[in-house]
Design a protein around this motif. Sequence first.
Motif, short mmCIF file in Angstrom:
data_model
loop_
_atom_site.label_atom_id
_atom_site.label_comp_id
_atom_site.label_asym_id
_atom_site.label_seq_id
_atom_site.Cartn_x
_atom_site.Cartn_y
_atom_site.Cartn_z
N HIS A 19 -13.27 -5.25 -0.53
CA HIS A 19 -12.03 -4.95 -1.26
C HIS A 19 -11.54 -6.11 -2.11
N ASP A 20 -11.61 -7.33 -1.62
CA ASP A 20 -11.17 -8.47 -2.42
C ASP A 20 -11.94 -8.56 -3.73
N GLU A 21 -13.22 -8.26 -3.68
CA GLU A 21 -14.03 -8.29 -4.90
C GLU A 21 -13.71 -7.11 -5.81
N VAL A 41 -10.69 -5.90 -6.18
CA VAL A 41 -9.47 -6.32 -6.87
C VAL A 41 -9.82 -7.29 -8.00
N ALA A 42 -10.71 -8.24 -7.73
CA ALA A 42 -11.12 -9.19 -8.76
C ALA A 42 -11.81 -8.49 -9.92
N LEU A 43 -12.64 -7.49 -9.62
CA LEU A 43 -13.30 -6.73 -10.68
C LEU A 43 -12.29 -5.96 -11.50
N PHE A 44 -11.30 -5.36 -10.84
CA PHE A 44 -10.26 -4.64 -11.56
C PHE A 44 -9.54 -5.57 -12.55
N ILE A 45 -9.21 -6.77 -12.10
CA ILE A 45 -8.52 -7.72 -12.97
C ILE A 45 -9.37 -8.07 -14.18
N GLU A 49 -0.24 5.15 -8.88
CA GLU A 49 -0.65 5.67 -7.58
C GLU A 49 -1.88 4.93 -7.06
N ALA A 50 -2.74 4.53 -7.99
CA ALA A 50 -3.98 3.86 -7.61
C ALA A 50 -4.54 3.18 -8.85
N ALA A 51 -5.69 2.51 -8.67
CA ALA A 51 -6.38 1.87 -9.79
C ALA A 51 -7.87 1.89 -9.50
N ILE A 52 -8.65 1.79 -10.58
CA ILE A 52 -10.11 1.88 -10.50
C ILE A 52 -10.71 0.55 -10.93
N GLY A 68 -3.75 -2.71 -2.20
CA GLY A 68 -4.45 -1.84 -1.27
C GLY A 68 -4.85 -0.51 -1.85
N ASN A 69 -4.26 -0.14 -3.01
CA ASN A 69 -4.59 1.14 -3.65
C ASN A 69 -5.58 0.97 -4.80
N ILE A 70 -6.20 -0.19 -4.89
CA ILE A 70 -7.26 -0.38 -5.88
C ILE A 70 -8.58 0.01 -5.24
N GLY A 71 -9.21 1.04 -5.79
CA GLY A 71 -10.50 1.50 -5.29
C GLY A 71 -11.62 1.07 -6.19
N GLY A 72 -12.83 1.18 -5.71
CA GLY A 72 -13.97 0.72 -6.48
C GLY A 72 -14.28 1.59 -7.68
N ASP A 73 -14.03 2.91 -7.56
CA ASP A 73 -14.45 3.84 -8.59
C ASP A 73 -13.51 5.05 -8.60
N MET A 74 -13.73 5.93 -9.57
CA MET A 74 -12.89 7.12 -9.69
C MET A 74 -13.01 8.01 -8.46
N GLU A 75 -14.21 8.07 -7.90
CA GLU A 75 -14.42 8.94 -6.74
C GLU A 75 -13.60 8.51 -5.54
N ALA A 76 -13.22 7.22 -5.48
CA ALA A 76 -12.42 6.73 -4.37
C ALA A 76 -10.95 7.11 -4.51
#
Length: 224
Positions: free
Chosen positions: A50-52, A54-58, A131-134, A166-174
């Motif tokens: 998850h930490d990675e 979040v870093a990828l999202f940024i 609500e979330a982020a990808i 905590g609502n940042i997911g890896g991809d759209m499917e998440a």
Amino acid sequence: MSASTREAVLGRIRRSNGARPNDPERKRVVEARLAGAPVGIVPQRGQLPHDEQVALFIRMAERANASIARIAGYDALPDEVSRWLRENNFPADLRMSEDPRLSGADFGETSLTIRHGVSDGEDLNGLSHAEAAIAETGTLVLVSGPENPTSLNFLPENHIVVVRAGNIGGDMEAVFPMLRERYGKGEMPRSLNFITGPSRSGDIEQTLLLGAHGPRALHIVIVD
């Protein structure tokens, strides 16, 4: 399309597939497909700790011309919003959503003029809660409703969006399981907006124009 025309079209499709009306086996297959919500092929890029994620999202959000800030809790949000507006020489005026998650942010100590609810199209700055982020695309996911009017996503010149880490997911499917967990299957919000960076458009000569269909600037505040 009238009911009779629609039935005629569907009848031709059934006949071409060798099906018959109200076929119990076909109904069973459809109901199982809808109930199971199977996941398709998911790219590997977002499959990270998850930490990675979040870093990828940024990284991806910044690549899309959004600015990013991280704060420890909602109590730090008013100072961060004030700082961003001040440093960009934007007016000290804010239209914000009434999302209950923002109740921990006391804007009373700031010099900002605060209004709530639906944008009237004259607002320069808007604040929404995602609500979330990808992570894989740097995309924010915002739902419609009285708490977060969709007008705040598109009408203000400058858009500030809050999202929980905590609502940042890896991809759209998440993202969709998160939404089903909060709202319940079959009770999804009427609108779901995916926002990647500020609004922009390019003409035939590839001249980039910011703010073509929405905000010119997007600032994302991640609440840890």
